[in-house]
Design an enzyme around this catalytic site. Structure first.
Site, short mmCIF file in Angstrom:
data_model
loop_
_atom_site.label_atom_id
_atom_site.label_comp_id
_atom_site.label_asym_id
_atom_site.label_seq_id
_atom_site.Cartn_x
_atom_site.Cartn_y
_atom_site.Cartn_z
N ASP A 181 0.71 -1.40 -0.14
CA ASP A 181 0.11 -0.07 0.12
C ASP A 181 0.96 1.32 0.02
O ASP A 181 1.75 1.27 -0.73
CB ASP A 181 -0.96 -0.13 1.14
CG ASP A 181 -2.21 1.23 1.03
OD1 ASP A 181 -1.87 2.05 1.48
OD2 ASP A 181 -3.15 0.58 0.48
N TYR A 332 -3.12 11.18 0.79
CA TYR A 332 -3.63 10.96 -0.54
C TYR A 332 -3.38 12.41 -1.22
O TYR A 332 -3.11 12.18 -2.36
CB TYR A 332 -5.18 10.20 -0.63
CG TYR A 332 -5.13 9.02 -0.22
CD1 TYR A 332 -4.91 8.40 1.01
CD2 TYR A 332 -5.49 7.78 -1.29
CE1 TYR A 332 -5.15 7.12 1.52
CE2 TYR A 332 -5.29 6.54 -1.07
CZ TYR A 332 -5.19 6.03 0.48
OH TYR A 332 -5.21 4.95 0.97
N HIS A 388 -4.31 -7.89 0.34
CA HIS A 388 -3.82 -6.70 0.57
C HIS A 388 -2.83 -6.40 1.93
O HIS A 388 -1.60 -6.07 1.74
CB HIS A 388 -4.79 -5.56 0.52
CG HIS A 388 -4.12 -4.18 0.31
ND1 HIS A 388 -3.59 -3.46 -0.72
CD2 HIS A 388 -4.00 -3.18 1.28
CE1 HIS A 388 -3.29 -2.34 -0.47
NE2 HIS A 388 -3.72 -2.10 0.99
#
Lengths: 425, 406
Positions: A181, A332, A388
């Site tokens: 990630d 982000y 993930h």
């Protein structure tokens, strides 16, 4: 001037914070839901209500806290150029093996430092059969118990600086890196700035990258064109399209208006729970089986990951985080310039050896040939189970890959001179 | 079989709902924000804190409720094929002019039926100088005080059915339509299904559409190619692309995972406030929002019949869960169409593209105003409708026998 002293860290959430949480839980107002919605519109109401009940009546934060405090945790101030000092929280577990390999483990979103918990004993274990590591796992700035940046513009270069300074401050001039990630994306930035000189090799469990262009990676590009996609590559790309078509909303909002979103995440436990839980299920290979009545049976889930307690503990780390849950989403924004560019902006191909593990339920699966664009690809490993959150879902598989990559005879063995992961027999 | 009888509607939020709201407000936990963030990351902390304080200590919902109840409001059941019955809430104000033009006003997101409030007296006014309208303004299913759909796939066709059945039930066999935001998109669906037969003309203040293709709209397409974009059109397109990158996150989320988002919107007043307030400011032309105006607007969502989470589902259903755009299923029609351009509408497409939606008979460009035209610049919007439908106007007399004048 910041102090560089390491301070042992004990997690101790104030009673008043726990009270406030419970007061809020008691006032929870749930939304409606369409008939037979299942997971189509997001996290299902029945799942959230069940988890909420558990949080309200069963989950014992103090007990979870006591377990977390068994980890060797510390904080120290790290100066970041242009951003002042950030107090960084981290786990630091040394191996008994004196010449163990220093490894920095970096989590992502909605992950946290506790993702290292299960692989820690594997990685630090002493054996003649496989290498051992000294492990450092930080809370990223703005996550867990690290301070958040205070000013805009804290991006790839700054995260890389924090990592490197942290490792140097612990006496690790040379180290290896592992992440998925954001841990993966920041890894690309870290090796861009500190590859070779400090980062001698790295490993990722989420091999995403820019599409190879003819000018940047001609061989990979040509392999795309001349070899028709085989069935498995096609399946990979189709799997990735699901995320692209209907799984990116969180990315779009967090990379453009994280503050607007943040008010809800900071103020509503159930809001935060749903926001994160949806990913814990859709990005993993561990959705609980249903019991005879068709209800989710957490006890029979394929991994221990999605027990009610483990979910609530995971959410609690966000709820009780030092900077609050809203801060974590800003990564982000900063890493995409507010949605204007991709997260690879500013990274360069380096010849630092890189290893890749492929897990089937990773959110995006790109053609494996593209992994060559990540660096000097020396190790690849494909699994038939896992998603993930590799370190949390399938710790033995991830640790196994790292052992093979760095162990004797492995492609990255001895990357750090004097620290091959074994002591002299 | 459901009753189709109209019932007068009086808004009366239960005391316990107001209590719960205040209990939650008192426990508000705020996030931090970055130094000098301004509006870059979303609604600024100082704005939101001030509004919460106002909500907590000054805003009087009962007073606002009394004012809202001065509007002539009703509910009735509307049957929707395969979706059962939905109880629909609406404002219905008749003009004194007997042959006034029946007009349906449709709001969007994050709008609500109260957007009709300022234009209502202007539209229904009796004058020899301009036409008059009978106005119907509903709460869309899932918004305000209408019931929400219970099953999946309530989309363009279904909304159009509700809109048309509502007008028919009020005795308006033929009517005209006005909308922006979802009101505009649903207008394209409504005229597709009921244009000419029932909807005799329509007007939009948010003329978005699909880009013309060679096969769908050859003339508009060729115009795109052979006449270089003028400076203004180019600037608009660039700005539209930027908006798509940086301003459409809410849409990406609501069209894919509205339920996940919904838990926050239902549970935290400040979360709901910020989510909507950000649009109230960024989509308007420096409208001088008062704290009361903002909180009243948010309160409609907070106290809505189906809860705040239901409203976002329109994005999902209209986009098939992110699989297609909201114009899927619409067709060009020859129903006369009017367009008003407001400068602070977030997205401006080349003006020629609007011809892909219908037979444009009226265009009007303004130098002030934004997305919520009926609320921000009611006289401008009404002025446009009066010119479009008035004596000598391009849509005058579209509804036979109801030209807007006695």
């Amino acid at each position: 001037m910041a102090t560089n002293a390491e301070v042992p860290f004990k997690l101790s959430v104030p009673d008043s914070d726990i009270d406030l949480l419970h007061k809020k839980l008691d006032l929870t107002r749930f939304p409606d839901e369409l008939e037979n919605a299942a997971w189509n519109y997001g996290a299902p109401l029945s799942d959230i209500q069940r988890l909420f009940e558990h949080w309200k009546t069963k989950f014992d934060w103090r007990r979870a806290e006591a377990e977390i405090n068994k980890l060797p945790m510390f904080t120290r101030d790290i100066e970041v150029e242009g951003h002042g000092t950030l107090n960084i929280h981290y786990v630091h577990q040394k191996s008994e093996v004196q010449h163990a390999i220093p490894l920095l483990f970096v989590h992502g979103w909605p992950g946290d430092f506790l993702e290292v918990r299960k692989i820690l004993p594997f990685l630090t274990k002493k054996s003649t059969d496989y290498p051992s590591f000294h492990v450092v796992a930080l809370s990223l700035p703005g996550f867990g118990f690290s301070e958040a940046p205070k000013k805009p513009g804290f991006a790839g270069r700054q995260y890389a600086e924090v990592f490197n300074k942290l490792m140097l401050s612990l006496g690790y001039e040379e180290y290896v890196y592992q992440g998925g990630d954001w841990g993966h994306l920041l890894g690309l930035h870290a090796v861009t700035h500190y590859g070779h000189q400090h980062i001698k090799a790295w490993h990722t469990n989420m091999a995403v990258c820019r599409r190879p262009a003819f000018l940047s990676h001609p061989l990979v590009f040509l392999s795309m064109l001349t070899i028709p996609f085989n069935k498995s590559v096609k399946a990979d790309l189709e799997h990735s399209m699901v995320w692209r078509r209907s799984g990116q909303g969180y990315f779009a909002i967090q990379s453009t208006k994280p503050q607007t979103l943040g008010y809800g995440l900071a103020d509503s436990p159930v809001g935060l729970l749903a926001w994160i839980y949806e990913k814990l299920v859709s990005w993993t290979d561990a959705y609980p089986w249903t019991d005879d009545e068709g209800k989710p049976d957490f006890a029979r889930s394929q991994s221990t990951m999605l027990t009610r307690s483990s979910v609530i503990e995971w959410i609690s780390v966000y709820w009780f985080s030092r900077a609050g849950p809203a801060a974590s989403t800003r990564i982000y924004y900063e890493m995409t310039g507010g949605g204007k560019h991709d997260t690879f902006e500013g990274t360069k191909w380096t010849s630092v050896p890189v290893g890749v593990s492929y897990f089937p339920k990773e959110l995006v699966r790109l053609p494996k040939s593209w992994s060559y664009t990540l660096g000097n690809l020396v190790f690849e490993s494909e699994h038939d189970k896992g998603g993930h959150f590799a370190a949390f879902e399938t710790p033995e598989k991830l640790a196994g890959d790292l052992r093979r990559m760095y162990g004797m005879g492995g492609p990255a063995h001895g990357v750090i001179s004097g620290k091959p992961g074994y002591d002299e027999a | 079989m459901s009753t189709t009888a109209e019932r007068p509607f009086t808004l009366s939020v239960p005391d316990c709902d107001i209590d719960l709201l205040h209990k939650k407000l008192d426990l508000t936990r705020f996030p931090e924000d970055l130094e000098n963030a301004g509006w870059d990351y979303g609604a600024p902390l100082s704005d939101v804190q001030k509004l919460v304080e106002h909500w907590r200590t000054k805003f009087d919902w009962r007073k606002a409720e009394v004012e809202i109840n001065k509007l002539p409001m009703f509910t009735r059941d509307i049957d929707v094929e395969s979706h059962g019955t939905l109880n629909i809430h609406y404002v219905h104000q008749k003009s004194k002019v007997q042959n006034a033009i029946p007009l349906l006003f449709v709001h969007g997101w994050p709008g609500n039926f109260l957007e009709v409030r300022k234009i209502l007296p202007l539209l229904t006014q009796n004058s020899a100088d301009h036409p008059s309208f009978h106005v119907v303004a509903l709460s869309l299913p899932g918004f305000g005080f209408s019931e929400a759909p219970k099953k999946a796939a309530f989309a363009g066709r279904q909304y159009a059915e509700v809109l048309n059945k509502l007008m028919l039930s009020l005795g308006y066999e033929e009517y005209v339509y006005q909308g922006g935001d979802w009101g505009h998109v649903l207008g394209a669906h409504a005229v597709t299904h009921y244009g000419n037969k029932h909807i005799k003309a329509w007007h939009t203040n948010m003329p978005l559409c699909r880009p013309p293709t060679l096969f769908s709209h050859p003339l508009v397409f060729l115009r795109m190619l052979t006449i270089p974009f003028d400076k203004a059109a180019k600037a608009n397109l660039e700005q539209a692309l930027t908006w798509n990158k940086t301003g459409s996150g809410y849409s990406a989320l609501q069209s894919t995972k509205p339920q996940t988002l919904g838990y926050s919107l239902a549970d935290t007043p400040v979360g709901l406030l910020a989510w909507i307030y950000e649009k109230l400011v960024s989509w308007t032309d420096e409208y001088p929002w008062t704290d009361n105006e903002v909180i009243e607007w948010i309160s409609i969502y907070w106290f809505s019949r189906a809860g705040p989470a239901a409203a976002g589902r329109i994005y999902y259903e209209m986009a098939g869960g992110g699989k297609h755009d909201a114009f899927e299923g619409t067709k060009w029609t020859s129903v006369p169409m009017g367009v008003s351009y407001f400068p602070r509408e977030p997205v401006h497409l080349p003006k020629s593209w609007v011809h892909t939606l219908g037979k444009v008979v009226f265009e009007s460009e303004h130098d002030k105003g934004g997305h919520f035209a009926a609320f921000e610049t009611p006289e401008k919007l009404v002025g446009d409708l009066r010119r479009m439908y008035g004596n000598g106007g391009p849509a005058h007399g579209v509804v036979p026998g109801k030209a807007g004048y006695d």
